[in-house]
Motif scaffolding. Structure first.
Motif, mmCIF file in Angstrom:
data_model
loop_
_atom_site.group_PDB
_atom_site.id
_atom_site.type_symbol
_atom_site.label_atom_id
_atom_site.label_comp_id
_atom_site.label_asym_id
_atom_site.label_seq_id
_atom_site.Cartn_x
_atom_site.Cartn_y
_atom_site.Cartn_z
ATOM 1 N N VAL A 30 20.172 -5.061 24.886
ATOM 2 C CA VAL A 30 21.604 -5.288 25.120
ATOM 3 C C VAL A 30 22.245 -3.973 25.552
ATOM 4 O O VAL A 30 21.690 -2.886 25.357
ATOM 5 N N ILE A 31 23.412 -4.120 26.136
ATOM 6 C CA ILE A 31 24.253 -2.963 26.463
ATOM 7 C C ILE A 31 25.524 -3.080 25.637
ATOM 8 O O ILE A 31 26.130 -4.159 25.553
ATOM 9 N N ALA A 32 25.922 -2.000 25.020
ATOM 10 C CA ALA A 32 27.053 -2.026 24.098
ATOM 11 C C ALA A 32 28.209 -1.182 24.637
ATOM 12 O O ALA A 32 28.060 -0.424 25.600
ATOM 13 N N ALA A 33 29.331 -1.352 24.000
ATOM 14 C CA ALA A 33 30.512 -0.532 24.284
ATOM 15 C C ALA A 33 31.165 -0.194 22.955
ATOM 16 O O ALA A 33 31.108 -0.978 22.001
ATOM 17 N N ARG A 34 31.783 0.958 22.902
ATOM 18 C CA ARG A 34 32.402 1.396 21.657
ATOM 19 C C ARG A 34 33.896 1.069 21.673
ATOM 20 O O ARG A 34 34.597 1.350 22.648
ATOM 21 N N VAL A 35 34.356 0.453 20.606
ATOM 22 C CA VAL A 35 35.782 0.159 20.459
ATOM 23 C C VAL A 35 36.517 1.481 20.280
ATOM 24 O O VAL A 35 36.131 2.317 19.456
ATOM 25 N N ALA A 273 32.892 -8.421 26.358
ATOM 26 C CA ALA A 273 32.359 -8.566 25.009
ATOM 27 C C ALA A 273 32.865 -9.828 24.318
ATOM 28 O O ALA A 273 32.321 -10.216 23.280
ATOM 29 N N LEU A 274 33.877 -10.471 24.861
ATOM 30 C CA LEU A 274 34.467 -11.642 24.213
ATOM 31 C C LEU A 274 33.566 -12.859 24.354
ATOM 32 O O LEU A 274 32.961 -13.097 25.404
ATOM 33 N N PHE A 282 35.315 -14.448 19.585
ATOM 34 C CA PHE A 282 34.331 -13.769 18.752
ATOM 35 C C PHE A 282 33.724 -12.610 19.536
ATOM 36 O O PHE A 282 33.751 -12.588 20.782
ATOM 37 N N VAL A 283 33.153 -11.655 18.796
ATOM 38 C CA VAL A 283 32.378 -10.565 19.389
ATOM 39 C C VAL A 283 31.121 -10.371 18.556
ATOM 40 O O VAL A 283 31.033 -10.821 17.401
ATOM 41 N N LEU A 284 30.136 -9.713 19.150
ATOM 42 C CA LEU A 284 28.904 -9.380 18.454
ATOM 43 C C LEU A 284 28.916 -7.888 18.159
ATOM 44 O O LEU A 284 28.832 -7.053 19.067
ATOM 45 N N VAL A 285 29.048 -7.553 16.878
ATOM 46 C CA VAL A 285 29.109 -6.157 16.442
ATOM 47 C C VAL A 285 27.707 -5.696 16.076
ATOM 48 O O VAL A 285 26.949 -6.429 15.417
ATOM 49 N N LEU A 286 27.336 -4.488 16.495
ATOM 50 C CA LEU A 286 26.009 -3.937 16.226
ATOM 51 C C LEU A 286 26.069 -2.986 15.039
ATOM 52 O O LEU A 286 26.927 -2.087 14.995
ATOM 53 N N ASP A 287 25.142 -3.190 14.084
ATOM 54 C CA ASP A 287 25.035 -2.307 12.924
ATOM 55 C C ASP A 287 24.119 -1.143 13.296
ATOM 56 O O ASP A 287 22.896 -1.303 13.408
ATOM 57 N N GLU A 288 24.679 0.019 13.484
ATOM 58 C CA GLU A 288 23.908 1.185 13.935
ATOM 59 C C GLU A 288 22.922 1.667 12.878
ATOM 60 O O GLU A 288 21.968 2.386 13.201
ATOM 61 N N SER A 289 23.124 1.308 11.608
ATOM 62 C CA SER A 289 22.235 1.767 10.539
ATOM 63 C C SER A 289 21.100 0.793 10.262
ATOM 64 O O SER A 289 20.228 1.077 9.427
ATOM 65 N N GLY A 325 24.723 -9.097 27.496
ATOM 66 C CA GLY A 325 23.611 -9.694 26.776
ATOM 67 C C GLY A 325 24.047 -10.560 25.617
ATOM 68 O O GLY A 325 23.220 -10.918 24.768
ATOM 69 N N THR A 326 25.340 -10.919 25.564
ATOM 70 C CA THR A 326 25.846 -11.721 24.445
ATOM 71 C C THR A 326 25.192 -13.096 24.380
ATOM 72 O O THR A 326 25.074 -13.676 23.297
ATOM 73 N N GLU A 327 24.756 -13.630 25.531
ATOM 74 C CA GLU A 327 24.188 -14.982 25.541
ATOM 75 C C GLU A 327 22.725 -14.995 25.082
ATOM 76 O O GLU A 327 22.154 -16.078 24.863
#
Length: 362
Positions: A30-35, A273-274, A282-289, A325-327
């Motif tokens: 996936v490709i992410a973006a930071r809020v 991201a929506l 909704f959004v998909l949040v990634l847990d970095e830990s 990559g949300t789908e």
């Protein structure tokens, strides 16, 4: 013992059967973006016309010929600079004659004052002499003021227009000699619909662009809001001021105006991201830990602009959300992060980079 050929067939069938299972165990890329916190406003668009901060057409007030023209086309001049001088020989002669008469009457007053001190002149004669002196002084002042009409000075700093007259030309009162515009600050007049009256105030920032400079934008702010609503168009006139230090803007230019209503700092993320579901988002949040594991979360959004959306509730600054990559991912799944979008990267670039890394690992 199974013959070698049937054994190979069995191994091939097993590979086909377990391939989906093996692929499912690999984290999805996936490709992410930071809020992030960013400046935001609700734009209000309009069309406006530019005017010079100060503009005047200098003209003659007397009839005579031009003696001097002290400017060139488009020249920048300073306040008090002599631009045009008319032939003023006769006017100067009149001033000198009036000055001579004034001096004569001043001498007469002095002589009568000395005689009166010795009681040799009546007081009435002295008072009459003083009256004639004041009359002569007034005449000198009037002629000097008339003499000033033969010289045209720049009333303020600015840029002169074209020189359409020549030395020796006869001019009369009302003849236009030269235009002068103060261009370092420009006035931008535009109209807004009546319903926007409660949303704009003096000092509100705006940006303006022109087809003459498509790659440039000019910042300014609202200076004045008109006192009346046009009863026909139901609109109100607004005047803004723009800095123009390079003198690129010119009076009469058409500008596209974007008024920055309700300026604020808010949470912003990519619109991609929506995940809409009915009236909810909704959004998909990634847990970095935890292996960038997906957490599906409902959010409340506000205004939108090109490629971005305002987040009112559900996220915090710095969190990572899936922008591409949300789908392909589901709640609770780990993911493989190809990269994080920012001002210096794009989705195609990150996808190419991800394919290159995958080829190297293969």
């Amino acid at each position: 013992m199974i013959p070698s050929r049937p054994r190979l067939l069995l191994l091939g069938l097993a590979a086909l059967m377990f391939a989906p299972l093996l692929a499912a165990q690999q984290p999805t890329a996936v490709i992410a973006a930071r809020v992030s916190l960013a400046a935001w406003s609700d734009p209000l668009e309009a069309l406006g016309t530019l005017h010079a901060d100060e503009s005047v057409t200098l003209s003659a007030t007397v009839t005579d010929t031009i003696r001097e023209l002290n400017f060139r086309d488009g020249e920048t001049v300073t306040a008090g600079q002599l631009l045009v001088r008319l032939a003023d020989d006769e006017a100067q002669a009149d001033v000198r004659a009036a000055q001579a008469l004034r001096d004569e009457r001043r001498n007469a007053v002095n002589r009568l004052a000395q005689l009166q001190d010795r009681n040799l002149a009546p007081r009435a004669d002295v008072e009459d002499a003083w009256a004639r002196l004041r009359q002569a002084e007034a005449q000198v002042q009037a002629l000097e003021a008339r003499l000033a009409d033969y010289r045209i000075y720049a009333p303020f700093n600015g840029v002169v227009g074209f020189r359409n007259l020549s030395v020796g030309a006869l001019v009369s009162p009302g003849t236009a000699l030269v235009t002068l515009d103060k261009l370092d600050i420009m006035k931008l007049d535009f109209t807004l619909p009546e319903r926007a009256l409660g949303q704009v105030t003096p000092g509100l920032p705006l940006t303006a662009v022109s087809d003459a400079f498509p790659d440039a934008s000019f910042a300014g702010e609202i200076a004045t809001i008109g006192a009346r609503i046009d009863p026909v168009s139901r609109s109100i006139m607004v005047r803004a001021v723009l800095d123009n230090p390079e003198l690129r803007l010119r009076p009469g230019m058409l500008m596209r105006v974007v008024v920055e209503r309700a300026p604020r700092e808010t949470l912003v993320m990519p619109e991609s991201a929506l995940i809409p579901q009915g009236e909810r988002q909704f959004v998909l949040v990634l847990d970095e830990s935890d292996q960038y594991r997906v957490d599906r979360r409902q959010v409340v959004i506000g205004a939108r602009r090109e490629g971005e959306v305002e987040v009112l509730e559900g996220l915090e600054a710095g969190e990572l959300v899936v922008a591409h990559g949300t789908e392909r991912v589901r709640d609770g799944q780990p993911t493989r992060l190809l990269g994080i979008l920012d001002d210096d990267t794009s989705i195609p670039e990150l996808l190419r980079r991800g394919r290159g890394d995958a080829a190297d690992n293969g």
